[in-house]
Design a protein around this motif. Structure first.
Motif, PDB file in Angstrom:
ATOM      1  N   ASP A  42      78.229 -47.300 -46.177  1.00 45.35           N
ATOM      2  CA  ASP A  42      78.092 -48.043 -47.424  1.00 45.35           C
ATOM      3  C   ASP A  42      76.716 -48.702 -47.427  1.00 45.35           C
ATOM      4  O   ASP A  42      75.943 -48.558 -46.470  1.00 45.35           O
ATOM      5  CB  ASP A  42      79.232 -49.049 -47.609  1.00 45.35           C
ATOM      6  CG  ASP A  42      79.302 -50.112 -46.529  1.00 45.35           C
ATOM      7  OD1 ASP A  42      78.386 -50.182 -45.678  1.00 45.35           O
ATOM      8  OD2 ASP A  42      80.272 -50.883 -46.533  1.00 45.35           O
ATOM      9  N   PHE A  79      80.167 -44.358 -49.365  1.00 48.41           N
ATOM     10  CA  PHE A  79      81.501 -44.750 -49.788  1.00 48.41           C
ATOM     11  C   PHE A  79      81.379 -46.108 -50.462  1.00 48.41           C
ATOM     12  O   PHE A  79      81.021 -47.095 -49.821  1.00 48.41           O
ATOM     13  CB  PHE A  79      82.477 -44.832 -48.606  1.00 48.41           C
ATOM     14  CG  PHE A  79      83.881 -45.141 -49.028  1.00 48.41           C
ATOM     15  CD1 PHE A  79      84.730 -44.129 -49.428  1.00 48.41           C
ATOM     16  CD2 PHE A  79      84.334 -46.452 -49.059  1.00 48.41           C
ATOM     17  CE1 PHE A  79      86.022 -44.414 -49.855  1.00 48.41           C
ATOM     18  CE2 PHE A  79      85.627 -46.746 -49.478  1.00 48.41           C
ATOM     19  CZ  PHE A  79      86.466 -45.716 -49.873  1.00 48.41           C
ATOM     20  N   HIS A  81      82.715 -49.444 -52.205  1.00 45.75           N
ATOM     21  CA  HIS A  81      83.871 -50.339 -52.225  1.00 45.75           C
ATOM     22  C   HIS A  81      83.370 -51.740 -52.516  1.00 45.75           C
ATOM     23  O   HIS A  81      82.190 -52.035 -52.343  1.00 45.75           O
ATOM     24  CB  HIS A  81      84.652 -50.272 -50.905  1.00 45.75           C
ATOM     25  CG  HIS A  81      83.876 -50.735 -49.716  1.00 45.75           C
ATOM     26  ND1 HIS A  81      84.024 -51.982 -49.177  1.00 45.75           N
ATOM     27  CD2 HIS A  81      82.926 -50.111 -48.975  1.00 45.75           C
ATOM     28  CE1 HIS A  81      83.212 -52.109 -48.144  1.00 45.75           C
ATOM     29  NE2 HIS A  81      82.534 -50.989 -47.997  1.00 45.75           N
ATOM     30  N   ASP A  82      84.279 -52.585 -52.938  1.00 46.69           N
ATOM     31  CA  ASP A  82      83.854 -53.947 -53.288  1.00 46.69           C
ATOM     32  C   ASP A  82      83.946 -54.916 -52.119  1.00 46.69           C
ATOM     33  O   ASP A  82      83.521 -56.058 -52.219  1.00 46.69           O
ATOM     34  CB  ASP A  82      84.630 -54.481 -54.488  1.00 46.69           C
ATOM     35  CG  ASP A  82      86.118 -54.610 -54.238  1.00 46.69           C
ATOM     36  OD1 ASP A  82      86.557 -54.484 -53.081  1.00 46.69           O
ATOM     37  OD2 ASP A  82      86.842 -54.840 -55.214  1.00 46.69           O
ATOM     38  N   GLY A  85      89.299 -57.059 -50.074  1.00 54.69           N
ATOM     39  CA  GLY A  85      90.616 -56.461 -49.934  1.00 54.69           C
ATOM     40  C   GLY A  85      91.664 -57.527 -49.727  1.00 54.69           C
ATOM     41  O   GLY A  85      91.367 -58.674 -49.399  1.00 54.69           O
ATOM     42  N   GLU A 102      85.182 -53.668 -42.248  1.00 49.36           N
ATOM     43  CA  GLU A 102      85.490 -53.635 -43.681  1.00 49.36           C
ATOM     44  C   GLU A 102      85.349 -52.233 -44.250  1.00 49.36           C
ATOM     45  O   GLU A 102      86.190 -51.789 -45.036  1.00 49.36           O
ATOM     46  CB  GLU A 102      84.596 -54.627 -44.422  1.00 49.36           C
ATOM     47  CG  GLU A 102      84.917 -56.063 -44.065  1.00 49.36           C
ATOM     48  CD  GLU A 102      83.894 -57.072 -44.564  1.00 49.36           C
ATOM     49  OE1 GLU A 102      82.900 -56.658 -45.214  1.00 49.36           O
ATOM     50  OE2 GLU A 102      84.088 -58.272 -44.293  1.00 49.36           O
ATOM     51  N   LEU A 103      84.297 -51.524 -43.859  1.00 50.58           N
ATOM     52  CA  LEU A 103      84.108 -50.154 -44.335  1.00 50.58           C
ATOM     53  C   LEU A 103      85.221 -49.248 -43.831  1.00 50.58           C
ATOM     54  O   LEU A 103      85.795 -48.471 -44.610  1.00 50.58           O
ATOM     55  CB  LEU A 103      82.742 -49.616 -43.898  1.00 50.58           C
ATOM     56  CG  LEU A 103      82.488 -48.135 -44.189  1.00 50.58           C
ATOM     57  CD1 LEU A 103      82.581 -47.827 -45.681  1.00 50.58           C
ATOM     58  CD2 LEU A 103      81.133 -47.714 -43.622  1.00 50.58           C
ATOM     59  N   ALA A 106      88.385 -50.073 -45.851  1.00 51.28           N
ATOM     60  CA  ALA A 106      88.280 -49.692 -47.264  1.00 51.28           C
ATOM     61  C   ALA A 106      88.278 -48.174 -47.433  1.00 51.28           C
ATOM     62  O   ALA A 106      88.863 -47.657 -48.396  1.00 51.28           O
ATOM     63  CB  ALA A 106      87.010 -50.291 -47.877  1.00 51.28           C
ATOM     64  N   ALA A 107      87.650 -47.466 -46.518  1.00 48.93           N
ATOM     65  CA  ALA A 107      87.533 -46.004 -46.630  1.00 48.93           C
ATOM     66  C   ALA A 107      88.771 -45.279 -46.116  1.00 48.93           C
ATOM     67  O   ALA A 107      88.865 -44.068 -46.245  1.00 48.93           O
ATOM     68  CB  ALA A 107      86.306 -45.520 -45.854  1.00 48.93           C
TER      69      ALA A 107
END
Length: 151
Positions: A42, A79, A81-82, A85, A102-103, A106-107
């Motif tokens: 990301d 990828f 994502h915000d 989560g 976090e990645l 999220a992924a």
């Protein structure tokens, strides 16, 4: 994104792959290139990669830095994502490494590969929660994790 299991690589693993050509992680590079796994990145992780390539202690000339960045971009897919989560991920002792957790979450990654002790020690917690496994690249290669059934 392919149906291959997703994987997140921290910056030290990327150095082993793209800057140093460490033979111990050659099977990982082969798995990336063959599509056996789908590595994701990301914006924060890629920005760190770019920053690290400029570290004077690496002594990479401009051509080597450009090659490393090109190989990273060829092997890892963006990828988006915000980052926000509902899940309460464990906190990494090194705040700079939280972005990799976090990645991976999220992924929907199956693995996060790192040589950083602060991340690796969280592996039992993330695996027990059913999120993803954290391990060193050498462990991943030794386990042939990507070859396992359902992998």
């Amino acid at each position: 994104m392919s149906a291959a299991p997703r994987i997140v690589l921290d910056s030290n693993v990327c150095l082993d792959l793209f800057a140093f050509g460490d033979p111990a992680v050659a099977p990982l590079l082969h798995a990336l290139r063959s599509g056996a796994v789908a590595a994701v990145t990301d914006a924060p992780c890629r920005e760190e990669w770019q920053r690290i390539l400029d570290y004077p202690q690496l002594a990479l000339d401009p051509a080597a830095r450009a090659r490393c960045l090109r190989e990273y971009d060829q092997a890892l897919r963006p990828f988006a994502h915000d980052g926000a989560g509902e899940t309460k991920l464990p906190r990494c002792a090194d705040p700079d490494d939280q972005k990799f957790l976090e990645l991976a979450h999220a992924a929907g990654a199956r693995w996060l590969l790192s040589r950083d002790h602060a991340l690796v020690v969280l592996g039992r917690r993330t695996a027990r929660a059913g999120w993803f496994e954290i391990m060193t690249p050498r462990t991943w290669v030794a386990l042939e994790a990507w070859r396992s059934p359902g992998g």
